[in-house]
Design an enzyme around this catalytic site. Structure first.
Site, PDB file in Angstrom:
ATOM      1  N   ASN A 139      -1.516  18.708  56.809  1.00 57.65           N
ATOM      2  CA  ASN A 139      -0.310  19.222  56.142  1.00 57.65           C
ATOM      3  C   ASN A 139       0.027  18.394  54.909  1.00 57.65           C
ATOM      4  O   ASN A 139      -0.142  17.172  54.892  1.00 57.65           O
ATOM      5  CB  ASN A 139       0.885  19.333  57.103  1.00 57.65           C
ATOM      6  CG  ASN A 139       1.196  18.078  57.868  1.00 57.65           C
ATOM      7  OD1 ASN A 139       0.319  17.269  58.139  1.00 57.65           O
ATOM      8  ND2 ASN A 139       2.448  17.898  58.223  1.00 57.65           N
ATOM      9  N   GLU A 185       3.156  17.895  52.376  1.00 55.23           N
ATOM     10  CA  GLU A 185       4.571  18.183  52.120  1.00 55.23           C
ATOM     11  C   GLU A 185       4.918  17.913  50.659  1.00 55.23           C
ATOM     12  O   GLU A 185       4.126  17.349  49.900  1.00 55.23           O
ATOM     13  CB  GLU A 185       5.440  17.347  53.072  1.00 55.23           C
ATOM     14  CG  GLU A 185       5.134  17.697  54.521  1.00 55.23           C
ATOM     15  CD  GLU A 185       6.097  17.085  55.521  1.00 55.23           C
ATOM     16  OE1 GLU A 185       6.884  16.184  55.163  1.00 55.23           O
ATOM     17  OE2 GLU A 185       6.051  17.526  56.687  1.00 55.23           O
ATOM     18  N   CYS A 241       0.936  24.025  55.316  1.00 54.86           N
ATOM     19  CA  CYS A 241       0.466  23.621  56.645  1.00 54.86           C
ATOM     20  C   CYS A 241      -1.012  23.236  56.619  1.00 54.86           C
ATOM     21  O   CYS A 241      -1.782  23.721  55.786  1.00 54.86           O
ATOM     22  CB  CYS A 241       0.621  24.768  57.640  1.00 54.86           C
ATOM     23  SG  CYS A 241       2.302  25.232  58.020  1.00 54.86           S
ATOM     24  N   GLU A 268      -3.364  24.157  58.592  1.00 58.83           N
ATOM     25  CA  GLU A 268      -4.275  25.292  58.805  1.00 58.83           C
ATOM     26  C   GLU A 268      -4.606  25.975  57.487  1.00 58.83           C
ATOM     27  O   GLU A 268      -5.757  26.314  57.204  1.00 58.83           O
ATOM     28  CB  GLU A 268      -3.637  26.334  59.734  1.00 58.83           C
ATOM     29  CG  GLU A 268      -3.323  25.849  61.132  1.00 58.83           C
ATOM     30  CD  GLU A 268      -1.917  25.276  61.266  1.00 58.83           C
ATOM     31  OE1 GLU A 268      -1.475  24.544  60.361  1.00 58.83           O
ATOM     32  OE2 GLU A 268      -1.272  25.564  62.279  1.00 58.83           O
ATOM     33  N   CYS A 326       2.057  28.208  63.105  1.00 55.60           N
ATOM     34  CA  CYS A 326       3.181  29.003  62.589  1.00 55.60           C
ATOM     35  C   CYS A 326       2.724  30.423  62.237  1.00 55.60           C
ATOM     36  O   CYS A 326       1.529  30.692  62.070  1.00 55.60           O
ATOM     37  CB  CYS A 326       3.829  28.315  61.394  1.00 55.60           C
ATOM     38  SG  CYS A 326       3.015  28.625  59.813  1.00 55.60           S
ATOM     39  N   CYS A 360       0.528  30.958  59.043  1.00 51.77           N
ATOM     40  CA  CYS A 360      -0.872  30.551  59.203  1.00 51.77           C
ATOM     41  C   CYS A 360      -1.644  31.555  60.046  1.00 51.77           C
ATOM     42  O   CYS A 360      -2.821  31.813  59.793  1.00 51.77           O
ATOM     43  CB  CYS A 360      -0.956  29.151  59.809  1.00 51.77           C
ATOM     44  SG  CYS A 360      -0.421  27.876  58.642  1.00 51.77           S
TER      45      CYS A 360
HETATM   46  N1  THU Z   1       2.983  22.304  60.193  1.00 56.02           N
HETATM   47  C1  THU Z   1       1.647  22.567  60.108  1.00 56.02           C
HETATM   48  O1  THU Z   1       0.907  21.878  59.390  1.00 56.02           O
HETATM   49  N2  THU Z   1       1.145  23.592  60.832  1.00 56.02           N
HETATM   50  C2  THU Z   1       1.878  24.412  61.644  1.00 56.02           C
HETATM   51  O2  THU Z   1       1.346  25.369  62.213  1.00 56.02           O
HETATM   52  C3  THU Z   1       3.294  24.136  61.856  1.00 56.02           C
HETATM   53  C4  THU Z   1       3.887  23.079  60.996  1.00 56.02           C
HETATM   54  C5  THU Z   1       3.527  21.196  59.402  1.00 56.02           C
HETATM   55  C6  THU Z   1       4.378  21.621  58.227  1.00 56.02           C
HETATM   56  C7  THU Z   1       5.273  20.415  58.032  1.00 56.02           C
HETATM   57  O3  THU Z   1       4.630  19.496  57.176  1.00 56.02           O
HETATM   58  C8  THU Z   1       5.382  19.797  59.418  1.00 56.02           C
HETATM   59  O4  THU Z   1       4.341  20.370  60.198  1.00 56.02           O
HETATM   60  C9  THU Z   1       6.710  20.051  60.096  1.00 56.02           C
HETATM   61  O5  THU Z   1       7.027  21.394  60.097  1.00 56.02           O
END
Ligand code: THU
Length: 137
Positions: free
Chosen positions: A44, A46, A55, A57, A93, A96
């Protein structure tokens, strides 16, 4: 299958090391297995403008697509608070799941890494009745 799924789970755990998540403190790694046999990693990423976060994925998926892949077989995901070992599984999520569906089948495997191993799902289970190419014809 078990051997490659174990390899994929380990790769997802390791991919967490590349996460950039100073705002949530939650680190996610993803490992995507394609029909070519190649594995693409993602973590991930940010951003200070929170909604621009991507994300793990989707990072792995877009890397694969831009390398020419068009056939997704399985994806492993591993997430936990930064500095902690993966223990509690989480489901990918909705965004994704939808992006994964573009080059997947209902049988594409989704491995949610747990402390000891992984929970195994199919995309068909996690995204039933999804929107896709077929709807645009
Ligand atoms: N996140 C992912 O990388 N994948 C997911 O399927 C759910 C959430 C990350 C996004 C963010 O950086 C952190 O998790 C918190 O939401």
């Amino acid at each position: 299958m078990k051997k490659i799924y174990d390899e994929l789970s380990l790769a997802a755990k390791r991919a967490r090391d590349s996460a950039y998540s100073p705002y949530s403190g939650y680190t996610v790694g993803a490992a995507l297995l394609c029909g070519s046999g190649k594995i693409y990693l993602g973590s991930n990423v940010e951003n200070a403008s929170f909604s621009l976060t991507v994300c793990a994925e989707r990072v792995a998926i877009f890397k694969a697509i831009t390398e020419g892949e068009r056939d997704f077989r399985a994806i492993a995901i591993a997430g936990a608070k930064s500095g902690e070992e993966v223990s509690a599984p989480f489901a990918p999520c909705g965004s994704c799941r939808q992006v994964l569906a573009e080059f997947s089948s209902p049988d594409t495997a989704i491995l949610v890494v747990t402390g000891e191993g992984y929970d195994l799902y199919t995309l068909g289970e996690l995204l039933p009745s999804g929107f896709g190419k077929k709807d645009l014809i």
